[in-house]
Design a protein around this motif. Structure first.
Motif, PDB file in Angstrom:
ATOM      1  N   THR A 172       0.862  -1.177   0.000  1.00  0.00           N
ATOM      2  CA  THR A 172       0.000   0.000   0.000  1.00  0.00           C
ATOM      3  C   THR A 172       0.897   1.225   0.000  1.00  0.00           C
ATOM      4  O   THR A 172       2.008   1.192   0.527  1.00  0.00           O
ATOM      5  CB  THR A 172      -0.895   0.003   1.255  1.00  0.00           C
ATOM      6  OG1 THR A 172      -0.077  -0.146   2.409  1.00  0.00           O
ATOM      7  CG2 THR A 172      -1.894  -1.129   1.199  1.00  0.00           C
ATOM      8  N   ARG A 173       0.427   2.302  -0.620  1.00  0.00           N
ATOM      9  CA  ARG A 173       1.255   3.497  -0.766  1.00  0.00           C
ATOM     10  C   ARG A 173       1.047   4.466   0.381  1.00  0.00           C
ATOM     11  O   ARG A 173       0.990   5.674   0.210  1.00  0.00           O
ATOM     12  CB  ARG A 173       0.960   4.187  -2.101  1.00  0.00           C
ATOM     13  CG  ARG A 173       1.423   3.426  -3.336  1.00  0.00           C
ATOM     14  CD  ARG A 173       2.735   2.725  -3.124  1.00  0.00           C
ATOM     15  NE  ARG A 173       3.394   2.394  -4.370  1.00  0.00           N
ATOM     16  CZ  ARG A 173       4.500   1.694  -4.471  1.00  0.00           C
ATOM     17  NH1 ARG A 173       5.065   1.217  -3.392  1.00  0.00           N
ATOM     18  NH2 ARG A 173       5.067   1.448  -5.637  1.00  0.00           N
ATOM     19  N   ALA A 314       3.699   5.293  -8.734  1.00  0.00           N
ATOM     20  CA  ALA A 314       3.291   5.944  -7.493  1.00  0.00           C
ATOM     21  C   ALA A 314       4.310   5.595  -6.421  1.00  0.00           C
ATOM     22  O   ALA A 314       5.048   4.612  -6.542  1.00  0.00           O
ATOM     23  CB  ALA A 314       1.899   5.495  -7.069  1.00  0.00           C
ATOM     24  N   GLU A 315       4.341   6.407  -5.360  1.00  0.00           N
ATOM     25  CA  GLU A 315       5.280   6.197  -4.266  1.00  0.00           C
ATOM     26  C   GLU A 315       4.574   6.447  -2.935  1.00  0.00           C
ATOM     27  O   GLU A 315       3.454   6.985  -2.909  1.00  0.00           O
ATOM     28  CB  GLU A 315       6.494   7.125  -4.420  1.00  0.00           C
ATOM     29  CG  GLU A 315       7.327   6.838  -5.671  1.00  0.00           C
ATOM     30  CD  GLU A 315       8.540   7.737  -5.804  1.00  0.00           C
ATOM     31  OE1 GLU A 315       8.791   8.528  -4.870  1.00  0.00           O
ATOM     32  OE2 GLU A 315       9.236   7.648  -6.832  1.00  0.00           O
ATOM     33  N   PRO A 316       5.206   6.045  -1.819  1.00  0.00           N
ATOM     34  CA  PRO A 316       4.588   6.276  -0.516  1.00  0.00           C
ATOM     35  C   PRO A 316       4.170   7.730  -0.318  1.00  0.00           C
ATOM     36  O   PRO A 316       4.906   8.650  -0.634  1.00  0.00           O
ATOM     37  CB  PRO A 316       5.702   5.865   0.463  1.00  0.00           C
ATOM     38  CG  PRO A 316       6.449   4.799  -0.278  1.00  0.00           C
ATOM     39  CD  PRO A 316       6.453   5.267  -1.708  1.00  0.00           C
ATOM     40  N   ASP A 318       1.416   8.835  -1.821  1.00  0.00           N
ATOM     41  CA  ASP A 318       0.449   9.049  -2.899  1.00  0.00           C
ATOM     42  C   ASP A 318      -0.861   8.318  -2.644  1.00  0.00           C
ATOM     43  O   ASP A 318      -1.831   8.505  -3.385  1.00  0.00           O
ATOM     44  CB  ASP A 318       1.030   8.583  -4.243  1.00  0.00           C
ATOM     45  CG  ASP A 318       2.132   9.501  -4.762  1.00  0.00           C
ATOM     46  OD1 ASP A 318       2.067  10.716  -4.484  1.00  0.00           O
ATOM     47  OD2 ASP A 318       3.050   9.011  -5.438  1.00  0.00           O
ATOM     48  N   SER A 319      -0.902   7.463  -1.618  1.00  0.00           N
ATOM     49  CA  SER A 319      -2.112   6.697  -1.300  1.00  0.00           C
ATOM     50  C   SER A 319      -3.332   7.598  -1.197  1.00  0.00           C
ATOM     51  O   SER A 319      -3.291   8.664  -0.568  1.00  0.00           O
ATOM     52  CB  SER A 319      -1.933   5.961   0.025  1.00  0.00           C
ATOM     53  OG  SER A 319      -1.203   4.787  -0.133  1.00  0.00           O
ATOM     54  N   THR A 333      -5.904   6.002  -5.309  1.00  0.00           N
ATOM     55  CA  THR A 333      -4.694   5.181  -5.290  1.00  0.00           C
ATOM     56  C   THR A 333      -4.701   4.204  -4.122  1.00  0.00           C
ATOM     57  O   THR A 333      -4.877   4.593  -2.971  1.00  0.00           O
ATOM     58  CB  THR A 333      -3.449   6.076  -5.194  1.00  0.00           C
ATOM     59  OG1 THR A 333      -3.486   7.044  -6.251  1.00  0.00           O
ATOM     60  CG2 THR A 333      -2.175   5.248  -5.318  1.00  0.00           C
ATOM     61  N   GLY A 335      -2.274   0.882  -4.089  1.00  0.00           N
ATOM     62  CA  GLY A 335      -0.900   0.458  -3.851  1.00  0.00           C
ATOM     63  C   GLY A 335      -0.291  -0.097  -5.112  1.00  0.00           C
ATOM     64  O   GLY A 335      -0.826   0.087  -6.202  1.00  0.00           O
ATOM     65  N   ASP A 339       8.550   2.404  -8.487  1.00  0.00           N
ATOM     66  CA  ASP A 339       8.544   3.813  -8.110  1.00  0.00           C
ATOM     67  C   ASP A 339       8.557   4.662  -9.373  1.00  0.00           C
ATOM     68  O   ASP A 339       8.496   4.141 -10.478  1.00  0.00           O
ATOM     69  CB  ASP A 339       9.739   4.155  -7.218  1.00  0.00           C
ATOM     70  CG  ASP A 339      11.077   3.758  -7.834  1.00  0.00           C
ATOM     71  OD1 ASP A 339      11.241   3.895  -9.084  1.00  0.00           O
ATOM     72  OD2 ASP A 339      11.959   3.297  -7.094  1.00  0.00           O
ATOM     73  N   THR A 346       0.588   0.217 -10.502  1.00  0.00           N
ATOM     74  CA  THR A 346      -0.202   0.821  -9.434  1.00  0.00           C
ATOM     75  C   THR A 346      -1.662   0.425  -9.591  1.00  0.00           C
ATOM     76  O   THR A 346      -2.191   0.406 -10.701  1.00  0.00           O
ATOM     77  CB  THR A 346      -0.076   2.353  -9.438  1.00  0.00           C
ATOM     78  OG1 THR A 346       1.305   2.711  -9.339  1.00  0.00           O
ATOM     79  CG2 THR A 346      -0.826   2.971  -8.269  1.00  0.00           C
TER      80      THR A 346
END
Length: 460
Positions: A172-173, A314-316, A318-319, A333, A335, A339, A346
Motif C-alpha cells: 500500500t502506498r 506511485a510512491e509512498p 500518494d495513497s 490510489t 498500492g 517507483d 499501481t
C-alpha cells in the motif's frame, strides 16, 4: 463524586455555550440579511456514471462469447470474441473484433480457482484481455516454495494462466492530491463527495482506521477532519468528514502541483488501454495506461479485489490520491510496486464502487453561466468510434483550474469583522465560542498530543 460533578459542570457549560452561540448567530444573521451574499462557486453532484464504450456489446453477447474489451491505438474499442458470428456483430456495431480461444467465463473460472487457493502475500492477478490470459504476478517477497505451488496450480488450468515475477514488492502506498497527515501515516486527498448536507473526502481505506484525525500540517494546527467510515481489506476506500462540514471553494478541483488543478466534471469506469492521470502529494501528476480491470492484490495487510490495474507510477504518500482522465473521476490510489524512477504497477480503488457502497455523490463542476466556456462533459473530446473514452494518444487530464481555497471564508470574515453589520450579536457569538471551545479542548488535546509525538521528528 468529584469527577461526576465535573462532568455535570462540563455538560451544563456546553449546553449554555451552544444556546448562546445560536442566539448570537441569529442576531448576526438579522444584522447582515439586507446585504447580498457573494455568489458561491458553481458546483454540482454527479448524476450518473459513463462506462466503457463496448459495455453494451459485452452485455448483449454474454460472457460465453466474449472475453473483455480494450481501447485500440486508434481510439476504437476492440472486443475479444470466441466465434466468427459474434465477431460479425461486433464489426456491425462499429467496433473491432479479435477472435480468441478462452471466453470470459473460462477466465473467471481461473480467477475463482486462484481465490480459492491458500493466500500468498505478495501476489496479484488480473485478466489480460489482449493476451486472453489471467496474469499472476509474484513480487520479491514470495518464496520459491509458494511460487512453485502456484505454478503447479496454473499448469492445470488449460493455458488460461500466465505466471510472471514482478520487481520490488506489492505494498500500500501509505505514507488528493494534497497531503493529509495523522498518527496512522501520510496520505493524499482523493475526491470531494457529499450527501447533500455535509461534504467529505474520499481517500484510501488503508490510510487509517475509523476515528483517525487528519491534519493539513505536521504540527497539528490545521485539522482537516476525522475518518468516519472505511473498508480495508476487501475494498480500499474510506471517508473523512470535514471538521466544519464543508469542502469550501474549489471542491470540484483536484490539485496537480504548482498551484494548478483539474476540474472534475463526472465519474465513470475506465477501459483497458485508456490513458489516465494520477496526482499525489509525493510525486505530483503522472500518466499511463489502464492495463487491466477487476484486479486482485494480496497485500501484507490483506487481500483487495476489484481494483483498476495501471502502469502509472506511485510512491509512498500518494495513497488515496485521485485517478482521472478528461475530467472524469475514476479511482483512488491503493498500492502497487516500483517507483517513479524505474516505473511500476499501481492499483486503484474504483470511485463508482466506493460511492455506491457509501451512498454518496461526487462533487463536480456545474455548467458555467452564459458567456463562459463550457466545461467538458463525459462525452467531450473523445476519439472517433470510441464514445466515452479518449483516444490513448490524445487524452488529457481535463480542463485546468487554479487551486486556491479560502475565498469564501475570507469574504465572510470581512463582513463579520465590520461592527456596523454584526452589532452586539458578535459579542454573544465570541463569548459562546470561548466557552464551547474550552469544553472540547481537553478531548481534542489528547489526539493532538498523540499526533505531535508521532511526527515530532519532522519538526524544524
Amino acid at each position: 463524586m468529584r469527577h461526576a460533578r465535573r462532568r455535570i459542570v462540563r455538560r451544563v457549560t456546553r449546553l449554555a455555550a451552544v444556546g448562546g452561540l445560536l442566539l448570537g448567530t441569529v442576531m448576526v444573521s438579522r444584522a447582515v440579511a439586507s446585504e447580498s451574499p457573494a455568489p458561491p462557486e458553481p458546483r454540482g453532484t454527479s448524476g450518473g456514471a459513463w462506462t466503457a464504450p463496448a459495455a453494451p456489446l459485452l452485455d448483449r453477447l454474454g460472457t460465453a462469447r466474449t472475453a473483455g474489451s480494450w481501447i485500440g491505438d486508434d481510439g476504437r474499442p476492440v472486443v475479444a470474441v470466441t466465434d466468427r458470428r459474434a465477431a460479425a456483430e461486433v464489426r456491425a456495431a462499429g467496433a473491432a473484433a479479435k477472435v480468441v480461444r478462452h471466453s470470459m467465463s473460462d477466465l473467471e473460472s481461473a480467477t475463482a480457482a486462484l481465490r480459492a487457493a491458500p493466500r500468498v502475500s505478495g501476489t496479484a492477478w488480473a485478466v489480460d484481455y489482449r493476451a486472453n490470459e489471467v496474469v499472476v504476478r509474484g513480487d520479491s517477497t514470495v518464496s520459491a516454495a509458494d511460487w512453485s505451488r502456484l505454478t503447479d496450480l496454473a499448469d492445470g488450468m488449460d493455458g488460461t494462466v500466465r505466471m510472471e515475477r514482478a520487481e520490488g514488492a506489492f505494498t500500500t502506498r501509505l505514507n488528493g492530491a494534497r497531503q493529509i497527515l495523522s498518527t496512522a501515516g501520510r496520505c493524499s486527498a482523493g475526491f470531494n463527495v457529499t450527501d447533500g448536507r455535509r461534504d467529505f473526502i474520499l481517500t484510501a481505506g488503508h490510510c487509517g482506521p475509523t476515528g483517525s484525525v487528519w491534519f493539513a500540517d505536521s504540527r497539528g494546527s490545521q485539522q482537516v477532519g476525522r475518518t468516519i467510515r472505511g473498508s480495508f481489506p476487501g475494498d480500499d476506500f474510506s471517508l473523512i468528514a470535514y471538521a466544519d462540514g464543508r469542502a469550501g471553494d474549489g471542491a470540484d478541483v483536484v490539485a496537480v502541483g504548482a498551484g494548478r488543478g483539474v476540474r472534475i466534471t463526472g465519474l465513470g469506469d475506465p477501459a483497458v488501454g485508456q490513458r489516465v492521470f494520477r496526482s499525489g502529494s509525493t510525486t505530483g501528476l503522472r500518466d499511463g495506461r489502464v492495463t487491466a480491470l477487476n484486479a486482485t492484490v494480496n497485500y501484507p495487510e490483506g487481500t483487495v479485489s476489484g481494483l483498476i490495474e495501471t502502469d502509472v507510477c506511485a510512491e509512498p504518500g500518494d495513497s488515496g490520491g485521485p485517478l482521472f482522465s478528461e475530467g472524469i473521476a475514476l479511482g483512488v490510489t491503493s498500492g502497487g510496486s516500483g517507483d517513479c524512477a524505474a516505473g511500476g504497477t499501481t492499483f486503484f480503488q474504483p470511485v463508482t464502487e466506493a460511492l455506491d457502497a457509501l451512498g454518496l455523490d461526487l462533487i463536480v463542476s456545474a455548467p458555467r453561466g452564459a458567456g463562459a466556456s463550457p466545461e467538458p462533459s463525459a462525452a467531450a473530446t473523445r476519439g472517433a468510434g470510441a464514445p466515452g473514452v479518449a483516444s490513448p494518444g490524445t487524452a488529457s487530464p481535463g480542463s485546468s483550474a487554479p487551486v486556491d481555497g479560502g475565498v469564501r471564508a475570507t469574504a465572510l470574515l470581512a463582513r463579520l469583522s465590520d461592527p456596523r453589520n454584526v452589532g452586539p450579536g458578535l459579542l454573544v457569538v465570541a463569548g459562546s465560542l470561548v466557552a464551547l471551545v474550552a469544553t472540547r479542548w481537553i478531548r481534542a488535546e489528547q489526539d493532538r498530543r498523540s499526533y505531535q509525538r508521532h511526527y515530532s521528528a519532522m519538526w524544524g
